[in-house]
Design an enzyme around this catalytic site. Structure first.
Site, mmCIF file in Angstrom:
data_model
loop_
_atom_site.group_PDB
_atom_site.id
_atom_site.type_symbol
_atom_site.label_atom_id
_atom_site.label_comp_id
_atom_site.label_asym_id
_atom_site.label_seq_id
_atom_site.Cartn_x
_atom_site.Cartn_y
_atom_site.Cartn_z
ATOM 1 N N ARG A 58 0.837 -1.015 -0.016
ATOM 2 C CA ARG A 58 -0.274 -0.074 0.031
ATOM 3 C C ARG A 58 0.646 1.167 -0.160
ATOM 4 N NH1 ARG A 58 -2.796 -4.020 1.849
ATOM 5 N NH2 ARG A 58 -0.760 -4.408 2.679
ATOM 6 N N THR A 59 1.843 1.246 1.039
ATOM 7 C CA THR A 59 2.596 2.492 1.069
ATOM 8 C C THR A 59 3.193 2.828 -0.384
ATOM 9 O OG1 THR A 59 2.727 2.033 3.347
ATOM 10 C CG2 THR A 59 4.046 3.753 2.567
ATOM 11 N N LYS A 87 26.096 -4.287 -1.274
ATOM 12 C CA LYS A 87 27.210 -4.462 -1.639
ATOM 13 C C LYS A 87 28.182 -3.612 -0.565
ATOM 14 C CE LYS A 87 26.765 -3.943 -6.640
ATOM 15 N NZ LYS A 87 26.980 -3.198 -7.653
ATOM 16 N N ARG A 108 11.508 3.530 3.160
ATOM 17 C CA ARG A 108 11.309 2.667 4.162
ATOM 18 C C ARG A 108 12.413 1.836 4.539
ATOM 19 N NH1 ARG A 108 6.027 -1.031 4.355
ATOM 20 N NH2 ARG A 108 5.265 0.935 4.964
ATOM 21 N N HIS A 136 5.475 6.032 11.320
ATOM 22 C CA HIS A 136 5.020 5.709 10.147
ATOM 23 C C HIS A 136 4.067 6.937 9.949
ATOM 24 C CE1 HIS A 136 3.704 4.003 6.379
ATOM 25 N NE2 HIS A 136 3.474 2.915 6.758
HETATM 26 N N1 ASP Z 1 1.868 -1.753 6.516
HETATM 27 C C1 ASP Z 1 1.984 -1.335 8.095
HETATM 28 C C2 ASP Z 1 3.504 -1.055 8.319
HETATM 29 O O1 ASP Z 1 4.237 -0.957 7.195
HETATM 30 C C3 ASP Z 1 1.525 -2.156 8.973
HETATM 31 C C4 ASP Z 1 2.000 -3.572 9.006
HETATM 32 O O2 ASP Z 1 2.736 -4.014 8.409
HETATM 33 O O3 ASP Z 1 1.582 -4.106 10.183
HETATM 34 O O4 ASP Z 1 3.734 -0.703 9.363
#
Ligand code: ASP
Length: 308
Positions: A58-59, A87, A108, A136
């Site tokens: 999703r993100t 590397k 991320r 987040h």
């Molecule tokens: N998608 C959310 C996160 O990246 C929640 C999860 O992974 O549980 O934190």
């Protein structure tokens, strides 16, 4: 167009109430524009780089969709672990390289504080798409947007956060963000996965009521927003401990009998086993609407951190 005071989005509590209102209003404007089918060009000529060192559906996709919807372009490393990091390249050097290719960076990373480190390394805006068990913030903003859409307000609501409150970055950010809105919190977690005490203390110092327990059934009748979360398997050192806790809370339709008719059920997704599929048909089951709200909210953030 208005913009945010910081070039970066690193933590949910970095924003003033006015800035959060601006993000919500901008996101609503973009949601309306998308519903009308408008073609937008706010990010035309700009490139977004998404760098993901941990899995995401999703993100990453909603950031990329947001950029495309704004007329921008995307260059993406979906599995950054298999990039030059494999590397031995430092995060600093990767970011210095990417700033030569892109105007804005979404990161991320498994390490708490990684986004702040990246932001220090570059003059480009950095948006934290999850730093380990840390924060987040963009998820929390879309969570707030969802609460406003579903409930029409946030002040005075009882918000119950359930599951892995120790490792869950979504709940850490959301607790900090909602603390400015006079909500009442109920935290429901197994003893081993309670909300970190520094967060609970920070909330109480702001005058927020926080009730902690491990009894989901007892919390349901008073709850306005029920926020379920996944037990974060990747943060456990001992697989046996994960197995012991993984099914700690499984929400079923039957458990929601005593709930308010107006209850909103949320989950940042992915769900593993926390919400039975028989809940999906309830009017208050908002988790897929919540995921969709990621696009206008991330459009708002990209627009508001844009530097000419
Ligand atoms: N998608 C959310 C996160 O990246 C929640 C999860 O992974 O549980 O934190």
């Amino acid at each position: 167009m208005a913009r945010l005071s910081s070039k970066d989005v690193l933590r949910a509590d970095q924003f003033s109430v006015d800035e959060v209102a601006l993000i919500m209003e901008t996101a609503r404007g973009f949601a309306d524009a998308l519903a009308r089918g408008d073609v937008l060009d706010r990010m035309r000529g700009k490139i977004l780089s998404t760098l993901f060192y941990e899995p995401s559906t999703r993100t990453r996709l909603s950031f990329e969709a947001a950029m495309e919807r704004l007329g921008g372009k995307v260059v993406s490393v979906a599995e950054a672990k298999s990039s030059s990091a494999a590397k031995g390249e430092s995060l600093h050097d990767t970011i210095k390289t990417v700033e030569g290719y892109a105007d804005v960076i979404v990161l991320r990373h498994p390490q708490i504080g990684a986004a702040a480190e990246a932001a220090d390394a570059t003059h480009r805006p950095v948006l934290n798409a999850g730093d380990g068990a840390g924060q987040h913030p963009t998820q929390s903003l879309l969570d707030l947007y969802t609460i406003l859409e579903e409930q029409g307000r946030v002040e005075g609501l009882t918000v119950t956060l359930v599951g892995d409150l120790k490792h869950g970055r979504t709940v850490h950010s959301l607790a900090d963000l909602l603390a400015n809105y006079g909500v009442c919190f109920r935290f429901v977690a197994p003893d081993a996965l309670r909300m970190p005490s520094e967060i609970v203390e920070r909330l109480r110092a702001k005058g927020i009521t926080v009730d902690e327990s491990s009894d989901l059934a007892a919390a349901i009748p008073e709850t306005d927003v029920l926020y379920m979360t996944r037990i974060q398997r990747e943060r456990f050192e001992d697989p046996a401990e994960y197995d012991r806790l993984k099914d700690a809370f499984v929400l079923t339709r039957a458990m929601l009998e005593p709930a308010k008719d107006s209850i909103t059920i949320m989950h940042p997704l992915p769900r593993v086993n926390e919400i039975a599929t028989d809940v999906d048909g309830l009017p208050g089951a908002a988790y897929f609407r919540q995921a969709a709200n990621g696009v206008p909210v991330r459009m708002a953030l990209l627009s508001l951190v844009k530097r000419e």
